[in-house]
Design an enzyme around this catalytic site. Structure first.
Site, PDB file in Angstrom:
ATOM      1  N   ASP A   1       0.856  -1.185   0.000  1.00 19.62           N
ATOM      2  CA  ASP A   1       0.000   0.000   0.000  1.00 19.62           C
ATOM      3  C   ASP A   1       0.900   1.247   0.000  1.00 19.62           C
ATOM      4  O   ASP A   1       2.118   1.129   0.232  1.00 19.62           O
ATOM      5  CB  ASP A   1      -0.873  -0.056   1.262  1.00 19.62           C
ATOM      6  CG  ASP A   1      -1.776   1.149   1.403  1.00 19.62           C
ATOM      7  OD1 ASP A   1      -2.440   1.505   0.415  1.00 19.62           O
ATOM      8  OD2 ASP A   1      -1.816   1.733   2.503  1.00 19.62           O
TER       9      ASP A   1
ATOM     10  N   ASP B   1      -0.192   5.219   0.864  1.00 18.94           N
ATOM     11  CA  ASP B   1      -0.363   6.259   1.877  1.00 18.94           C
ATOM     12  C   ASP B   1      -0.336   5.637   3.270  1.00 18.94           C
ATOM     13  O   ASP B   1      -1.020   4.658   3.527  1.00 18.94           O
ATOM     14  CB  ASP B   1      -1.695   6.995   1.648  1.00 18.94           C
ATOM     15  CG  ASP B   1      -1.507   8.501   1.729  1.00 18.94           C
ATOM     16  OD1 ASP B   1      -0.633   8.944   2.505  1.00 18.94           O
ATOM     17  OD2 ASP B   1      -2.219   9.218   1.016  1.00 18.94           O
TER      18      ASP B   1
HETATM   19 MG   LIG Z   1      -2.829   3.355   3.311  1.00 15.27          MG
END
Ligand SMILES: [Mg+2]
Length: 352
Positions: free
Chosen positions: A20, A22
């Site tokens: 992932d 952010d």
């Molecule tokens: Mg995230």
């Protein structure tokens, strides 16, 4: 897989990582501590890394540039977006070259084109809109009320409707703004049905990442900071998952929900270290040098110089048992808050 204590780094059990962005690699414009060096370390070991993002508004080149900007390895083909997963879903059911309403940012438009479909803007002529056979909805900051009216008009005729992701909110520096999920609800209210959603926690985005990697799912690890999307999505796609504590979700979120990550990491650097596994011990749990047992008022923590992350792993193991044995929400929350204080005291990278 079952997790056993080993002298090998955690990543030795895997050939590839679906990461992932952010809260894991960067937070807005800032680098997450240890992330870039750790990702470089993975690639140097021969581990394949792709980045799976629910953000549908940007094109992969722009995302790759941001990743590279914080010093992590990335090319555009290492980025797998929910817009791409949505376009891939449509390409399965539509004829090549079919027209699709691109209700979103540049990422939606580009994903449709790359999948051999023809994006049509909501501002196109009535004649162009007449030829549309599906709608792909992703976040797009430039969208206007009129664009949603156009989408509603087309969807009322029963067209195929795919949405990139259904995150209700979008975190901005000042707080929470409406996310794509909120804009889906807006249209769903009007047309009285809901789209097929492909982003995390739904499996298609992780499946597209696996396809891109070409690796065995049993040797692929999903890494993320959000329990309800990254970790629940990994479970739905049948992947082992590592929950990293550098992003939004905290121990109180874990005990309040149902996600069960395979690993709990203080930062991506833990991928390159042996993983201290929590083990039951009399009335509590031990992890590395830490020992945690349920107490009348939350948890009894014996840290004894152990790493904060070891306390958290032992504590979460204890809280999961408490949850299964009918502990109250208040007991669970109080215990999880004690673990959060241990993390806060340890600083931004809660290893030592
Ligand atoms: Mg995230």
């Amino acid at each position: 897989m079952d997790v056993h204590e080993s002298d090998e780094p955690l990543i030795a059990g895997y050939d590839s990582v679906v990461c992932d962005l952010d809260g894991v690699v960067y937070r807005g414009a800032d680098a997450v501590p240890d992330a870039a060096e750790s990702l470089q370390g993975l690639v140097a070991r021969g581990v394949r890394v792709v980045y799976a993002t629910n953000n549908a508004s940007r094109v992969p080149a722009e995302v790759a540039e941001q990743i590279a900007g914080v010093g992590a390895p990335a090319t555009p083909s290492d980025v797998v977006s929910s817009a791409q997963a949505g376009a891939a879903r449509l390409a399965e059911v539509l004829d090549p070259g079919a027209s699709v309403l691109a209700l979103g940012g540049d990422g939606v438009d580009a994903a449709l084109r790359d999948a051999g479909l023809l994006p049509v803007s909501p501002g196109a002529s009535d004649r162009e809109l007449e030829g549309v056979s599906a709608v792909l909805q992703g976040y797009g900051r430039q969208l206007r009320v009129r664009d949603f009216e156009t989408a509603a008009r087309l969807l009322t005729t029963g067209l195929v409707w795919v949405a990139s992701n259904d995150d209700a909110t979008l975190p901005l520096p000042w707080g929470q703004s409406p996310g794509n999920g909120a804009y889906i609800d807006l249209l769903a209210t009007a047309v009285q049905r809901r789209p097929d959603v492909v982003g995390k926690p739904h499996p298609p985005l992780y499946r597209l990442a696996l396809e891109r990697l070409g690796t065995d799912p049993a040797r692929t690890l999903a890494v993320g900071d959000r329990l309800g999307t990254d970790i629940v999505g990994a479970q739905a796609a049948g992947l082992d998952s590592a929950w990293v504590l550098t992003g939004v979700d905290r121990p109180t979120d874990l005990v309040a929900g149902s996600a069960s990550p395979t690993y709990v990491l203080s930062s991506l650097a833990d991928l390159l270290r042996p993983y201290a596994v929590p083990t039951p011990d009399a009335d509590g749990w031990r992890c590395g040098g830490a020992r945690v047992s349920p107490g009348a008022d939350g948890l009894r923590i014996e840290q004894d110089g152990a790493a904060a992350i070891e306390v958290v792993r032992a504590g979460l193991a204890a809280l999961r048992v408490l949850r299964d044995e009918g502990g109250t929400a208040e007991q669970l929350r109080r215990g999880a808050e004690m673990l959060e204080r241990v993390l806060d005291d340890a600083g931004p990278t809660p290893l030592r």
